[in-house]
Design a protein around this motif. Structure first.
Motif, PDB file in Angstrom:
ATOM      1  N   PHE A 141      49.536  14.438  32.232  1.00  0.00           N
ATOM      2  CA  PHE A 141      48.212  14.338  31.618  1.00  0.00           C
ATOM      3  C   PHE A 141      48.314  13.981  30.138  1.00  0.00           C
ATOM      4  O   PHE A 141      47.629  13.072  29.661  1.00  0.00           O
ATOM      5  CB  PHE A 141      47.451  15.648  31.792  1.00  0.00           C
ATOM      6  CG  PHE A 141      46.103  15.646  31.119  1.00  0.00           C
ATOM      7  CD1 PHE A 141      44.991  15.149  31.774  1.00  0.00           C
ATOM      8  CD2 PHE A 141      45.946  16.132  29.827  1.00  0.00           C
ATOM      9  CE1 PHE A 141      43.751  15.124  31.157  1.00  0.00           C
ATOM     10  CE2 PHE A 141      44.716  16.120  29.196  1.00  0.00           C
ATOM     11  CZ  PHE A 141      43.616  15.610  29.865  1.00  0.00           C
ATOM     12  N   VAL A 142      49.144  14.700  29.388  1.00  0.00           N
ATOM     13  CA  VAL A 142      49.206  14.437  27.950  1.00  0.00           C
ATOM     14  C   VAL A 142      49.753  13.038  27.679  1.00  0.00           C
ATOM     15  O   VAL A 142      49.338  12.380  26.717  1.00  0.00           O
ATOM     16  CB  VAL A 142      50.051  15.512  27.227  1.00  0.00           C
ATOM     17  CG1 VAL A 142      49.401  16.878  27.365  1.00  0.00           C
ATOM     18  CG2 VAL A 142      51.474  15.558  27.756  1.00  0.00           C
ATOM     19  N   GLN A 143      50.638  12.562  28.559  1.00  0.00           N
ATOM     20  CA  GLN A 143      51.172  11.219  28.358  1.00  0.00           C
ATOM     21  C   GLN A 143      50.131  10.164  28.712  1.00  0.00           C
ATOM     22  O   GLN A 143      49.890   9.215  27.954  1.00  0.00           O
ATOM     23  CB  GLN A 143      52.427  11.027  29.214  1.00  0.00           C
ATOM     24  CG  GLN A 143      53.157   9.726  28.953  1.00  0.00           C
ATOM     25  CD  GLN A 143      53.777   9.679  27.572  1.00  0.00           C
ATOM     26  OE1 GLN A 143      54.304  10.675  27.100  1.00  0.00           O
ATOM     27  NE2 GLN A 143      53.716   8.524  26.928  1.00  0.00           N
ATOM     28  N   ALA A 144      49.468  10.332  29.869  1.00  0.00           N
ATOM     29  CA  ALA A 144      48.493   9.333  30.315  1.00  0.00           C
ATOM     30  C   ALA A 144      47.265   9.315  29.417  1.00  0.00           C
ATOM     31  O   ALA A 144      46.713   8.247  29.120  1.00  0.00           O
ATOM     32  CB  ALA A 144      48.083   9.617  31.765  1.00  0.00           C
ATOM     33  N   ALA A 145      46.798  10.494  28.956  1.00  0.00           N
ATOM     34  CA  ALA A 145      45.611  10.537  28.104  1.00  0.00           C
ATOM     35  C   ALA A 145      45.872   9.872  26.765  1.00  0.00           C
ATOM     36  O   ALA A 145      44.995   9.187  26.214  1.00  0.00           O
ATOM     37  CB  ALA A 145      45.168  11.985  27.900  1.00  0.00           C
ATOM     38  N   ALA A 146      47.054  10.055  26.220  1.00  0.00           N
ATOM     39  CA  ALA A 146      47.373   9.454  24.923  1.00  0.00           C
ATOM     40  C   ALA A 146      47.614   7.956  25.033  1.00  0.00           C
ATOM     41  O   ALA A 146      47.410   7.226  24.051  1.00  0.00           O
ATOM     42  CB  ALA A 146      48.593  10.136  24.321  1.00  0.00           C
ATOM     43  N   ASP A 147      48.021   7.464  26.213  1.00  0.00           N
ATOM     44  CA  ASP A 147      48.343   6.043  26.378  1.00  0.00           C
ATOM     45  C   ASP A 147      47.166   5.214  26.863  1.00  0.00           C
ATOM     46  O   ASP A 147      47.318   4.010  27.102  1.00  0.00           O
ATOM     47  CB  ASP A 147      49.509   5.884  27.367  1.00  0.00           C
ATOM     48  CG  ASP A 147      50.822   6.396  26.791  1.00  0.00           C
ATOM     49  OD1 ASP A 147      50.878   6.623  25.568  1.00  0.00           O
ATOM     50  OD2 ASP A 147      51.773   6.587  27.568  1.00  0.00           O
ATOM     51  N   ARG A 148      45.992   5.820  27.028  1.00  0.00           N
ATOM     52  CA  ARG A 148      44.839   5.058  27.525  1.00  0.00           C
ATOM     53  C   ARG A 148      44.435   3.968  26.542  1.00  0.00           C
ATOM     54  O   ARG A 148      44.400   4.188  25.327  1.00  0.00           O
ATOM     55  CB  ARG A 148      43.630   5.981  27.753  1.00  0.00           C
ATOM     56  CG  ARG A 148      43.775   6.958  28.907  1.00  0.00           C
ATOM     57  CD  ARG A 148      42.496   7.757  29.082  1.00  0.00           C
ATOM     58  NE  ARG A 148      42.183   8.526  27.869  1.00  0.00           N
ATOM     59  CZ  ARG A 148      41.034   9.160  27.660  1.00  0.00           C
ATOM     60  NH1 ARG A 148      40.072   9.106  28.581  1.00  0.00           N
ATOM     61  NH2 ARG A 148      40.829   9.828  26.545  1.00  0.00           N
TER      62      ARG A 148
END
Length: 672
Positions: free
Chosen positions: A499-506
């Motif tokens: 989650f923290v990776q995908a949310a920051a890479d949006r």
């Protein structure tokens, strides 16, 4: 003292009043004044320092001072008029043949003296406050006036923003019920149209054809099935959790105000700590999950809610995707790689999830071993390996490696990954091979009951990938904590990391991405803490719920407190947990008064003899009293207060918004 008072006041069970039927114009035009973070804005009355100070003044001293100043002022007025008139006569200024002029001079003398008296004694006696608090209300009840003709209530066009869409807006006024989700969703869709002619035509066509159901969520739901348990204001995206108490420890701006959370606060993430049974799930996790689901239906958020299968985080009908590893009836599975475009990134994240805290020293070599398998496999097969295939390759299965080498040869990429293949071949069978460790950990997921819940294989279910956070999805993950506890801990670490990776890479951060993790004990690691810090600028946030901080490694506790902007302590936390909260909330100045009694030794022989006689007759020694007042630093909330003095159903919470606004710790009643 105020904590005990709060406990006494709320000892009786509180039943919330029945909610009135929803009326869209009333809701849309309700006052929502600007307020500090944490204040429920709908119908909120802003804090007025002047009125608050006046209300705190006791009635007795105020009236006594007003009467004394009135008496002195009357005396000064009478004597002042006489004195001033005598002075003017002595100077010959009042000698005139005109009666009108003499009358005018006398009136001017009276007005001047009266104005001076009102200015001086009215201010000292606070007559204006007495008038406002007592005299004006009495006069308003006793003086009868003919009421003016009532004016027509002002008509507010609640669809004014959508009027440029043309006649299609009339569909919204045709009597078909329109809810708050519809109202917010249509306005959200209209703002995304912008100046695009094609989008404008599509919006007007939907509005003309479907009315309030236009631009609906892909699930076609326009509200949560089964009704709502919490109180929400979708206009400003707030969920009301309770009421800030009227105690000295709370800031004056928040006392007696509704307490609410919204994306500007959740964007800095929230950490809640409290033992089981204190209401963390019912009073925090479920309302926030409900709010995120409603905002997803309105097209403003996406929600990922993770907890045990039996945790009360809302029915399955609330969610678009329900993932329940170990439950054969669950419709969806989980992509262990989160659809990450970079295989090294996906491998590193999966490795961190597989290894427990005690194996952290081997994490770097384990990440390298996982990358040496996942990268070549994706290059040869065009997809990520399933759990069983990955486990076999890490364990050194010769047939699997031979087939992988053949695939890479056919794809023309054998030379690119030749070093990885040789390195893995050298490590196979050695005692220090991290691949064997990873294979053993993967065995916990490679169970018959869990196999269908992960990507890969002919029987695999449709897999949810965390890269879908750019869409208004509602996802519920039910962890198998009872049947496969270690697998559940792995999955919680994996989900938080993804989650923290995908949310920051949006690339598109228009939607607020929220993660609610009901038990984050096993999910928090150093990588996740660093990821949480990056979410503040990514329009995303997490809600992490813990039973105790003692379950975390000591090296992670302080960094976790520093990574989150909101901290919440529930009743009954351990003193060592309360110490971290107390240190994070810091100190403030408190005025302390010390009274000292010392034997009276003043005076001459007569006074000393009198004191000796008094002591002989009464048995008490004459003493002098000295009072000392000073400002000292004290903890806002001490560990002892947090551990033993919090009433049941309450919590202490501090807030920080994404813009940097901070709210000191608030004592909040979460029951209403």
């Amino acid at each position: 003292m105020e904590l005990n008072d709060a406990r006494t006041r709320h000892a009786q069970p509180h039943l919330p009043p029945p909610r009135p039927p929803f009326h869209l114009p009333t809701w849309a035009t309700a006052p929502r004044p600007d307020a500090p973070p944490g204040v429920y804005r709908q119908h909120h009355t802003p804090y007025d320092a002047g009125k608050a100070e006046a209300a705190e003044t006791p009635a007795g001293p105020l009236l006594l001072r007003a009467v004394l100043n009135l008496a002195v002022g009357l005396f000064v007025y009478l004597e002042g008029v006489s004195l001033l008139q005598g002075l003017l006569s002595a100077l010959g200024l009042t000698v005139t043949s005109s009666f009108a002029v003499s009358l005018l001079i006398a009136a001017a003398v009276n007005v001047a003296v009266l104005a001076l008296v009102l200015m001086v004694f009215g201010r000292m006696g606070r007559w204006a406050e007495v008038w406002r608090r007592w005299i004006a209300p009495v006069l308003s009840r006793t003086v009868t006036e003919v009421p003016p003709e009532p004016e027509a209530a002002p008509v507010v066009d609640i669809w004014a923003e959508l009027r440029p869409a043309g006649e299609a807006v009339r569909r919204l006024e045709g009597g078909e019920p329109v809810g708050d989700v519809d109202y917010v969703r249509l306005h959200q869709a209209w703002r995304t149209v912008g100046a695009d002619p094609a989008a404008w035509q599509e919006f007007t066509a939907q509005l003309a054809g479907r009315g309030p159901a236009a631009c609906a969520h892909p699930s076609e739901q326009r509200d949560l099935p089964g009704g709502r348990a919490g109180r929400h204001d979708l206009m400003v995206r707030q969920v009301r959790l309770g009421t800030a108490q009227d105690v000295v420890k709370n800031p004056a701006t928040h006392r007696n105000a509704g307490f609410a959370l919204d994306p500007r606060v959740l964007g800095t993430s929230l950490l809640a700590v409290g033992p089981a049974g204190t209401g963390k799930t019912a009073a925090l996790a479920r309302p926030v999950a409900e709010a995120l689901c409603l905002q997803a239906l309105a097209g403003a958020a996406c929600a990922v809610v993770v907890g045990a299968a039996d945790a009360d985080l809302g029915p399955d009908d609330w969610y678009d995707v329900v993932i329940a590893p170990g439950d054969p009836s669950a419709p969806y599975g989980l992509d262990l790689y989160g659809a990450a475009p970079n295989p090294d990134e996906a491998a590193a994240r999966l490795t961190d999830a597989l290894l427990p805290d005690e194996l952290a020293p081997r994490a770097e070599s384990a990440r390298t071993a996982m990358q040496q398998v996942v990268g070549p496999y994706r290059a040869g097969y065009g997809r990520y390996p399933a759990v069983r295939a990955l486990r076999a390759l890490l364990a050194g299965d010769r047939d699997g490696w031979a087939e992988l080498a053949e695939r890479l040869q056919k794809a023309g990429r054998r030379a690119e990954f030749e070093a990885d293949l040789q390195q893995r071949e050298r490590m196979h069978g050695r005692a220090d091979d991290p691949g064997a460790l990873l294979a053993d950990r993967l065995a916990l997921l490679d169970r018959p009951a869990l196999a269908a819940g992960f990507s890969g294989g002919p029987d695999a279910k449709p897999a949810f990938a965390m890269r879908a956070l750019e869409h208004p999805l509602r996802v519920r993950v039910k962890l198998p904590e009872r049947s496969h506890p270690e697998a559940a801990r792995m999955l919680s670490r994996l989900l938080l990391g993804q989650f923290v990776q995908a949310a920051a890479d949006r690339t598109d951060r228009e939607l607020f991405a929220g993660l609610v993790l009901d038990d984050a004990t096993a999910a928090v690691d150093a990588q996740a803490i660093r990821g949480i810090q990056r979410l503040r600028g990514a329009n995303a946030g997490t809600v992490l719920v813990l039973r105790t901080l003692s379950d975390l490694p000591e090296a992670l506790r302080a960094p976790l407190f520093g990574a989150v902007g909101n901290r919440m302590a529930f009743p009954g936390i351990a003193p060592w947990d309360g110490k971290l909260f107390s240190e994070a909330w810091g100190t403030h100045l408190v005025r302390e008064t010390a009274v000292t009694h010392t034997p009276d030794t003043s005076g001459g022989t007569v006074r000393r003899a009198g004191r000796l006689l008094r002591k002989a007759l009464s048995g008490t020694t004459a003493q002098t009293e000295s009072v000392t007042t000073r400002d000292v630093e004290r903890h806002r909330w001490s560990p002892s207060d947090l551990a033993h003095a919090l009433p049941s159903g309450h919590a202490v919470v501090s807030l920080t918004s994404v813009t940097g606004e901070q709210v000191p710790p608030l004592l909040v009643d979460l029951r209403h």
